[in-house]
Write a protein that holds these residues in place. Structure first.
Motif, PDB file in Angstrom:
ATOM      1  N   ALA A  78       0.825  -1.216   0.000  1.00 35.04           N
ATOM      2  CA  ALA A  78       0.000   0.000   0.000  1.00 35.04           C
ATOM      3  C   ALA A  78       0.860   1.269   0.000  1.00 35.04           C
ATOM      4  N   GLU A  79       2.012   1.223   0.670  1.00 36.82           N
ATOM      5  CA  GLU A  79       2.870   2.420   0.743  1.00 36.82           C
ATOM      6  C   GLU A  79       3.314   2.867  -0.649  1.00 36.82           C
ATOM      7  N   ARG A 118       0.522   4.677  -2.294  1.00 35.74           N
ATOM      8  CA  ARG A 118       0.455   6.040  -1.749  1.00 35.74           C
ATOM      9  C   ARG A 118       1.511   6.942  -2.412  1.00 35.74           C
ATOM     10  N   THR A 119       2.705   6.391  -2.589  1.00 31.14           N
ATOM     11  CA  THR A 119       3.760   7.159  -3.259  1.00 31.14           C
ATOM     12  C   THR A 119       3.357   7.518  -4.691  1.00 31.14           C
ATOM     13  N   TYR A 140       0.319   7.812  -5.784  1.00 27.89           N
ATOM     14  CA  TYR A 140      -0.746   8.812  -5.673  1.00 27.89           C
ATOM     15  C   TYR A 140      -0.139  10.213  -5.481  1.00 27.89           C
ATOM     16  N   GLU A 141       0.876  10.287  -4.632  1.00 29.36           N
ATOM     17  CA  GLU A 141       1.521  11.583  -4.390  1.00 29.36           C
ATOM     18  C   GLU A 141       2.203  12.114  -5.650  1.00 29.36           C
ATOM     19  N   THR A 187      -4.038   8.216  -9.860  1.00 28.22           N
ATOM     20  CA  THR A 187      -5.230   7.923  -9.046  1.00 28.22           C
ATOM     21  C   THR A 187      -5.917   6.610  -9.393  1.00 28.22           C
ATOM     22  N   LYS A 225      -5.241  -3.595   0.996  1.00 28.51           N
ATOM     23  CA  LYS A 225      -4.618  -2.321   0.627  1.00 28.51           C
ATOM     24  C   LYS A 225      -5.641  -1.181   0.607  1.00 28.51           C
ATOM     25  N   HIS A 255      -6.061   0.346   3.931  1.00 27.49           N
ATOM     26  CA  HIS A 255      -4.969   1.237   4.326  1.00 27.49           C
ATOM     27  C   HIS A 255      -4.991   2.570   3.574  1.00 27.49           C
ATOM     28  N   LEU A 256      -5.717   2.636   2.498  1.00 26.85           N
ATOM     29  CA  LEU A 256      -5.656   3.813   1.629  1.00 26.85           C
ATOM     30  C   LEU A 256      -7.002   4.536   1.541  1.00 26.85           C
ATOM     31  N   ASP A 271      -8.202   6.949   2.967  1.00 28.66           N
ATOM     32  CA  ASP A 271      -8.165   8.411   3.010  1.00 28.66           C
ATOM     33  C   ASP A 271      -7.893   9.028   1.636  1.00 28.66           C
ATOM     34  N   LEU A 272      -7.564   8.204   0.637  1.00 29.12           N
ATOM     35  CA  LEU A 272      -7.226   8.753  -0.685  1.00 29.12           C
ATOM     36  C   LEU A 272      -8.373   8.547  -1.677  1.00 29.12           C
TER      37      LEU A 272
END
Ligand SMILES: *Cc1c(COP(=O)(O)O)cnc(C)c1O
Length: 235
Positions: free
Chosen positions: A38-39, A42-43, A45-46, A50, A63, A66-67, A69-70
């Motif tokens: 998942a990390e 997130r990377t 996404y940053e 999307t 996953k 964990h994500l 919030d996105l």
């Protein structure tokens, strides 16, 4: 190489191929994150990505948790067992790997249970029949497509393929051209369906796919790096 760098170079590759394509289509990038933590999603996404594609249900659900919030769009692109249709219909926005009516009917029923938009569907087409067992044949595609069109909680968006791997770009293009003409036939057959999607092209053949009209390319390795060999129990 970092994920942001990889995404940049994939986006450049896409833009270059799209500019050279006679279809003048808009091409979207689906980042295939199977087996990756998942990390790393997130990377990505940053770095502006999307839309993510996953093949294994349980891994994907972990996953997603964990994500939460996105604002991500999730695509299911792996083989579908009929006892997994409910969580797939509840937790994904798109499914690219539908290849039989039984699965579609179950996805439709499960999607009806939640108050949301219809589930976007691509039918997986097997254009090189010896290479893989998944996918409907080009011959059976029209009948399956028209049956799925009548399911109210599904939106039939297009077709997807995973051709037999080859380094020969002419062969890659010939395979993808078959899928493009199959979509054109479906559009004539089902003018009321929102058929705007050709899901084709992966890390090694995305340029050929775009030149033949791909609207979604599904890219894993070129973004996230190599994956460990597939473990059957992880499915
Ligand atoms: C794994 C996978 C991809 C990504 O493949 P790469 O070669 O890593 O880009 C694309 N589509 C499907 C259906 C996959 O299973």
């Amino acid at each position: 190489m970092t994920i942001a760098n990889n995404l940049d170079s994939v986006r450049q590759q896409i833009a270059k191929a799209a500019a050279a394509s006679s279809y003048k289509q808009q091409v979207k990038l689906l980042a295939v994150s199977k087996t990756k933590p998942a990390e790393l999603i997130r990377t990505a996404y940053e770095a502006g990505q999307t839309e993510f594609g996953e093949n294994y249900l349980q891994e994907a659900l972990d996953k997603q948790l964990h994500l939460q919030d996105l604002p991500l769009t999730w695509h299911f692109i792996g083989p579908i067992q009929s006892n997994k249709t409910k969580p797939i219909a509840h937790h994904f926005d798109w499914v690219h790997s539908v290849d039989r009516l039984k699965i579609a009917t179950r996805l439709n029923e499960a999607r009806a249970e939640i108050d949301t938009l219809p589930l976007n569907i691509c039918l997986q087409v097997n254009i090189s029949s010896e290479a893989s067992k998944s996918g409907v044949s080009l011959t059976e595609l029209p009948e399956l497509a028209s049956a799925i069109c009548s399911l109210p909680h599904l939106s039939l968006r297009g077709i997807m393929t995973i051709p037999a791997p080859t380094e020969d770009q002419a062969q890659q293009r010939a395979n993808f051209a078959q899928l493009a003409s199959a979509l054109q036939l479906l559009q004539k057959q089902l003018p009321e369906a929102p058929l705007d999607t050709l899901s084709m092209g992966m890390s090694n053949d995305l340029e050929a796919a775009i030149l033949e009209g791909a609207t979604y390319v599904r890219v894993g390795t070129a973004i996230f790096g190599r994956r460990p060999p597939v473990k059957p129990e992880s499915k």
